[in-house]
Design a protein around this motif. Structure first.
Motif, PDB file in Angstrom:
ATOM      1  N   ALA A  18       0.814  -1.228   0.000  1.00 56.95           N
ATOM      2  CA  ALA A  18       0.000   0.000   0.000  1.00 56.95           C
ATOM      3  C   ALA A  18       0.839   1.266   0.000  1.00 56.95           C
ATOM      4  O   ALA A  18       0.448   2.280  -0.583  1.00 56.95           O
ATOM      5  N   GLY A  19       2.026   1.218   0.650  1.00 56.82           N
ATOM      6  CA  GLY A  19       2.859   2.417   0.707  1.00 56.82           C
ATOM      7  C   GLY A  19       3.341   2.885  -0.643  1.00 56.82           C
ATOM      8  O   GLY A  19       3.744   4.044  -0.792  1.00 56.82           O
ATOM      9  N   ALA A  20       3.302   2.008  -1.658  1.00 57.54           N
ATOM     10  CA  ALA A  20       3.742   2.376  -3.006  1.00 57.54           C
ATOM     11  C   ALA A  20       2.590   2.879  -3.868  1.00 57.54           C
ATOM     12  O   ALA A  20       2.770   3.087  -5.076  1.00 57.54           O
ATOM     13  N   SER A  21       1.406   3.062  -3.285  1.00 54.20           N
ATOM     14  CA  SER A  21       0.266   3.568  -4.055  1.00 54.20           C
ATOM     15  C   SER A  21       0.619   4.893  -4.708  1.00 54.20           C
ATOM     16  O   SER A  21       1.324   5.730  -4.130  1.00 54.20           O
ATOM     17  N   SER A  22       0.114   5.120  -5.916  1.00 57.05           N
ATOM     18  CA  SER A  22       0.451   6.339  -6.648  1.00 57.05           C
ATOM     19  C   SER A  22      -0.142   7.589  -6.022  1.00 57.05           C
ATOM     20  O   SER A  22       0.312   8.698  -6.285  1.00 57.05           O
ATOM     21  N   GLY A  23      -1.157   7.411  -5.181  1.00 56.85           N
ATOM     22  CA  GLY A  23      -1.777   8.552  -4.528  1.00 56.85           C
ATOM     23  C   GLY A  23      -2.890   8.096  -3.613  1.00 56.85           C
ATOM     24  O   GLY A  23      -3.283   6.922  -3.618  1.00 56.85           O
ATOM     25  N   LEU A 136      -0.503   5.255   5.209  1.00 61.87           N
ATOM     26  CA  LEU A 136      -1.162   6.560   5.179  1.00 61.87           C
ATOM     27  C   LEU A 136      -0.222   7.669   5.651  1.00 61.87           C
ATOM     28  O   LEU A 136      -0.303   8.803   5.173  1.00 61.87           O
ATOM     29  N   ASP A 137       0.675   7.344   6.572  1.00 61.69           N
ATOM     30  CA  ASP A 137       1.663   8.327   7.010  1.00 61.69           C
ATOM     31  C   ASP A 137       2.535   8.756   5.837  1.00 61.69           C
ATOM     32  O   ASP A 137       2.820   9.942   5.653  1.00 61.69           O
ATOM     33  N   ALA A 138       2.948   7.774   5.017  1.00 62.50           N
ATOM     34  CA  ALA A 138       3.761   8.096   3.840  1.00 62.50           C
ATOM     35  C   ALA A 138       2.958   8.891   2.821  1.00 62.50           C
ATOM     36  O   ALA A 138       3.449   9.867   2.239  1.00 62.50           O
ATOM     37  N   LEU A 139       1.703   8.486   2.586  1.00 54.20           N
ATOM     38  CA  LEU A 139       0.860   9.206   1.628  1.00 54.20           C
ATOM     39  C   LEU A 139       0.567  10.623   2.103  1.00 54.20           C
ATOM     40  O   LEU A 139       0.534  11.562   1.303  1.00 54.20           O
ATOM     41  N   ALA A 140       0.332  10.792   3.412  1.00 58.70           N
ATOM     42  CA  ALA A 140       0.063  12.118   3.948  1.00 58.70           C
ATOM     43  C   ALA A 140       1.269  13.032   3.785  1.00 58.70           C
ATOM     44  O   ALA A 140       1.134  14.217   3.463  1.00 58.70           O
ATOM     45  N   ALA A 141       2.477  12.484   3.986  1.00 53.50           N
ATOM     46  CA  ALA A 141       3.694  13.282   3.796  1.00 53.50           C
ATOM     47  C   ALA A 141       3.835  13.717   2.343  1.00 53.50           C
ATOM     48  O   ALA A 141       4.191  14.870   2.059  1.00 53.50           O
TER      49      ALA A 141
END
Length: 356
Positions: A18-23, A136-141
């Motif tokens: 999930a951390g590699a999601s494009s957005g 989600l922490d990575a996506l939020a950043a």
């Protein structure tokens, strides 16, 4: 020796991929689809992330289980943190919501069911929220970085920087309609006014000129003192970019006329301005020192539109338009003849609006 961990499919995806999601939009759609395939009775989902932006306080992505489509909603300062998500989910049915991270501004993950969620189903959604914390922490950043870049660079320039155009000299030659504008007599006005009043006046001016540029598809490249440089990139027929620039100038003039009426009612002087439009090729990219760059536009076309704007005062006009723009538009224009511009080799054919 690593021992395998037997996790349900959605949780395994959250841990491994999930951390590699494009957005955030793809994250929500993928997670919703996996939870749905795992037997949860989902009708829709919502994900809200707070962002550091001068106007937009949060982004919310809304997922419809029936179609898999995701749309985005913007939340502004002062509103409830997850109101858009709650309103969306309420249209489908019973809701389940988890704050993933420290309240009150942590990511919020919500779901709507085709029926009331049972206790075991609610536990599974809570587990998904716990496992979603790291990705989600990575996506939020990343979302925060995008918001900051867009606030300071503009959407197109921010996208270029994100795509890797972060080296000095990296750029591309594009064709664009250019707009250069600034306030008249601002130096004298600033000498006679309190700093707070000057900042308020500048903000009001920039709101109207930048708002008009953005409304018609342009991008503000920079604010220079009380001046603005904006572009309307040519993506099809040049006439479309030229017409957009002309409409933006007309909208800015209307906005400033309304602002002057408000200022005069408060006993404040008007804010006259000059604006110039030109069509040409620019180098759009990074220039600057080795460790401090500016993503901007340079080239003869930028020089010409700046010099043309400086002709507004001597000609007694608020808007001047180059012959290159005039050749591409059907908007009625008034010819003002050819004029020499400082530092420009050839004279420039100059036009204005009928009421310019």
């Amino acid at each position: 020796m690593d021992l395998p961990i037997d996790l349900p499919g959605p949780l395994a995806w959250l841990v491994d991929e999930a951390g590699a999601s494009s957005g955030p939009d793809r994250f929500l759609a993928e997670l919703g689809g996996r939870l749905l395939a795992d037997g949860l009775p989902l009708a829709g989902g919502a994900l809200t992330l707070a962002v550091p932006h001068p106007i937009i306080a949060r982004h919310t992505w809304l997922w419809r289980a029936e179609t898999g489509a995701v749309i985005e909603a913007l939340g502004f300062a002062g509103g409830p943190h997850n109101q858009a998500g709650r309103d969306w989910l309420a249209e489908f049915g019973p809701m389940h919501e988890d704050t993933v991270g420290p309240p009150p501004n942590g990511p919020v993950l919500g779901w709507a069911g085709t029926r009331q969620f049972g206790p075991a189903e609610a536990v599974r959604l809570c587990q998904a929220a716990r496992f979603a914390a790291a990705p989600l922490d990575a996506l939020a950043a990343r979302a925060a970085l995008v918001a900051l870049l867009e606030a300071y660079l503009g959407r197109r320039s921010a996208a270029r920087v994100q795509a890797g155009a972060a080296r000095r000299g990296a750029g591309e030659t594009i064709r664009a309609a250019l707009l250069s504008a600034d306030l008249r007599n601002f130096t004298a006005l600033s000498e006679a006014s309190e700093p707070a009043a000057m900042i308020a006046a500048l903000d009001a001016w920039f709101d109207r000129i930048a708002g008009a540029v953005h409304a018609f598809g342009g991008e503000v490249l920079k604010f220079i003192g009380d001046g603005v440089l904006a572009i309307f990139p040519v993506t099809g027929a040049p006439a479309a970019a030229c017409e957009a620039a002309l409409r933006a100038v007309a909208a800015a003039r209307a906005g400033m006329a309304h602002l002057d009426t408000l200022r005069q009612a408060r006993g404040l002087p008007p804010l006259p301005f000059g604006a110039a439009l030109h069509l040409g090729e620019i180098l759009w990219g990074n220039i600057g020192a080795a460790d401090r760059l500016d993503f901007t536009a340079i080239g003869p076309a930028v020089n010409l539109v700046s010099r043309l704007e400086g002709l507004c005062r001597p000609l007694g006009r608020s808007v001047l338009i180059s012959g290159a723009i005039a050749a591409e538009t059907t908007t009625p224009l008034v010819p003002l003849g050819e004029h020499a511009l400082r530092g420009i080799a050839a004279p420039c054919a100059v036009f204005t609006l009928p009421d310019g």
